[in-house]
Motif scaffolding. Structure first.
Motif, PDB file in Angstrom:
ATOM      1  N   LYS A  96       0.826  -1.213   0.000  1.00 44.61           N
ATOM      2  CA  LYS A  96       0.000   0.000   0.000  1.00 44.61           C
ATOM      3  C   LYS A  96       0.858   1.260   0.000  1.00 44.61           C
ATOM      4  N   GLN A 109       8.657  -5.969  11.891  1.00 40.28           N
ATOM      5  CA  GLN A 109       8.609  -7.278  12.553  1.00 40.28           C
ATOM      6  C   GLN A 109       8.046  -8.322  11.596  1.00 40.28           C
ATOM      7  N   THR A 136       1.402   9.258  12.818  1.00 40.29           N
ATOM      8  CA  THR A 136      -0.055   9.300  12.956  1.00 40.29           C
ATOM      9  C   THR A 136      -0.566  10.732  12.879  1.00 40.29           C
ATOM     10  N   ARG A 171      -0.604  11.718   9.262  1.00 42.74           N
ATOM     11  CA  ARG A 171      -1.741  11.052   8.610  1.00 42.74           C
ATOM     12  C   ARG A 171      -3.055  11.750   8.957  1.00 42.74           C
ATOM     13  N   THR A 172      -3.203  12.148  10.217  1.00 48.48           N
ATOM     14  CA  THR A 172      -4.434  12.803  10.650  1.00 48.48           C
ATOM     15  C   THR A 172      -4.551  14.191  10.029  1.00 48.48           C
ATOM     16  N   ASP A 181      -3.411  15.049   7.174  1.00 52.45           N
ATOM     17  CA  ASP A 181      -3.801  14.771   5.785  1.00 52.45           C
ATOM     18  C   ASP A 181      -5.311  14.507   5.697  1.00 52.45           C
ATOM     19  N   LYS A 216       9.952   4.202  11.077  1.00 57.17           N
ATOM     20  CA  LYS A 216       8.690   4.073  11.837  1.00 57.17           C
ATOM     21  C   LYS A 216       7.751   5.244  11.568  1.00 57.17           C
ATOM     22  N   MET A 260       1.236   6.096   6.707  1.00 57.30           N
ATOM     23  CA  MET A 260       0.335   5.330   5.832  1.00 57.30           C
ATOM     24  C   MET A 260       0.160   6.000   4.465  1.00 57.30           C
ATOM     25  N   SER A 262       0.605   9.283   3.788  1.00 67.82           N
ATOM     26  CA  SER A 262       0.396  10.736   3.860  1.00 67.82           C
ATOM     27  C   SER A 262       1.700  11.498   3.695  1.00 67.82           C
ATOM     28  N   ARG A 286       1.783  13.501   0.623  1.00 69.94           N
ATOM     29  CA  ARG A 286       0.830  14.603   0.419  1.00 69.94           C
ATOM     30  C   ARG A 286       1.013  15.770   1.373  1.00 69.94           C
ATOM     31  N   ASN A 293      -2.719  11.495  25.074  1.00 71.59           N
ATOM     32  CA  ASN A 293      -1.661  11.252  24.095  1.00 71.59           C
ATOM     33  C   ASN A 293      -1.585  12.447  23.132  1.00 71.59           C
ATOM     34  N   GLY A 332      -0.920  12.656  20.002  1.00 71.96           N
ATOM     35  CA  GLY A 332      -1.595  12.414  18.730  1.00 71.96           C
ATOM     36  C   GLY A 332      -3.103  12.562  18.849  1.00 71.96           C
ATOM     37  N   ILE A 333      -3.658  12.059  19.953  1.00 70.29           N
ATOM     38  CA  ILE A 333      -5.103  12.171  20.182  1.00 70.29           C
ATOM     39  C   ILE A 333      -5.480  13.644  20.352  1.00 70.29           C
TER      40      ILE A 333
END
Lengths: 242, 242
Positions: free
Chosen positions: A31, A78, A117, A120-121, A123, A143, A149, A151, A154, A227, A229-230
């Motif tokens: 992906k 992994q 993350t 990505r958010t 984006d 990482k 993912m 982003s 973009r 967190n 990111g949240i």
């Protein structure tokens, strides 16, 4: 078949020093690799299992078919996943300017998963510009790349002297702070800056002093903190909801 | 000094099989360990550096002073942090009942970091009950425990036949789905259920059919999806904002 030196060169891209020297990075899994192949990143090489190459007949970049064992050796995951790509880091030819809508500013984000993350958010919410302090984790850390993912293709990520930039910004500077306005009741301007601080220490004083609209996600229960990111996700959602 | 067998026993708690057999789990670092020591978890043993024990004179549970080398051997963390605790998993003496406010339902959450962060975020928003399908990652997985940042002591996490429970729920069932109502415009009832689905597959059909209030976080940009923890955080924030 990969030579020992090829394997060593690819593995070395897990280390920042070698990424800096070569200006390359790795990305893995069909992906993410497909998104980077479609983007304007300059591709150096694709290392893939036969199963991936069958689905990508006519692939127009240099590639090598490798075995699962070889993939395991070069992968930073992994659970390696079909394909690993080496690409060139983006060189920037423009100077920094604030965007017409929202710019996200990250102050000392340390966790690669958080960093990816958050990009990505951003984006998802149509925020295409992220400015990081120099001590944020590096964008091309494997990482971070994986956690974006796709982003990363973009969102425009800058590493700049944030305190200096923000001191001269002529647009509202929102920041996630304690004792700010309730983020769920805040009216946000269409153009502005959102500052998110380090996971443990929050926003440093040199940057915090330029925040003219502190906002807070009210705590109802007992967790000591949210967190990063949240928190970033909730505020970005509220800023871009119209 | 730790014996070889002690070291092996502690290390084995990284594996679900041994956690199930012993009904024990590990937690690490002074902040998390202190929260668990203050909670109603039954403590089995504390393994700590002298520096931690000096600050915790009068500690009332069985403990052993260990060296940094020993801590490295028993720790599940990349960077061990002063202290590791072994505690008993909670035994439940009550049967399940929906809470008066919001209950979070997790369907097949696989990533331990996501799971722990979601529990921590629920705790922030005063949501004290989380119900998981049996195929969610286990609460006592060390990575989940660490990511809760202490919220494991305050949030009640159940593993249940969620489809069966939800089929008989007489309260509104909200769920994060595509094509639902815009979450930023939704009026949420004070009592209700929020369903968050698996990172890749979303919410399974047996559960989805019972969702009577689908909600959506509108996508403005181009990311293919939002992280499950971010989505959960945004919706929990909107549900508890009053």
């Amino acid at each position: 078949m990969l030579s020992k030196n090829e394997i060593k060169d690819i593995q070395s891209l897990c280390h920042k020093k070698h990424r800096d020297e070569t200006q390359c990075f790795i990305a893995e899994g069909p992906k993410l690799v497909d998104e980077i192949l479609k983007s304007d990143f300059e591709i150096v090489h694709v290392y893939a299992l036969a199963s991936y190459l069958q689905k990508h007949a006519g692939i127009k970049v240099p590639f090598t078919e490798i075995s699962e064992k070889e993939l395991e050796r070069i992968s930073a995951l992994q659970t390696p996943h079909q394909v690993l790509l080496v690409a060139k880091q983006k060189q920037r030819s423009t100077t920094f300017a604030w965007q017409q809508n929202i710019t996200l500013v990250l102050d000392g984000i340390q966790d690669p998963g958080n960093m990816g993350t958050i990009i990505r958010t951003a984006d998802w919410f149509g925020i295409k510009q992220v400015v990081c302090t120099d001590d944020c984790v590096e964008l091309y850390n494997p990482k971070v790349v994986q956690a974006t993912m796709g982003s990363i293709t973009r969102v425009d990520v800058w590493y700049e002297d944030v305190a200096e930039l923000i001191a001269h910004a002529k647009i509202p500077v929102y920041g996630a702070l304690l004792n700010g306005e309730n983020v769920f009741d805040t009216h946000f301007e269409k153009q502005g800056i959102l500052v998110i601080g380090n996971e443990g220490k929050g926003i440093r004083e040199q940057i915090r002093q330029h925040i003219n609209h502190p906002v807070t996600i009210p705590k109802i229960g007992d967790a000591e903190s949210l967190n990063a990111g949240i928190a970033a996700g909730i505020i970005m959602g509220m800023m871009t909801r119209h």
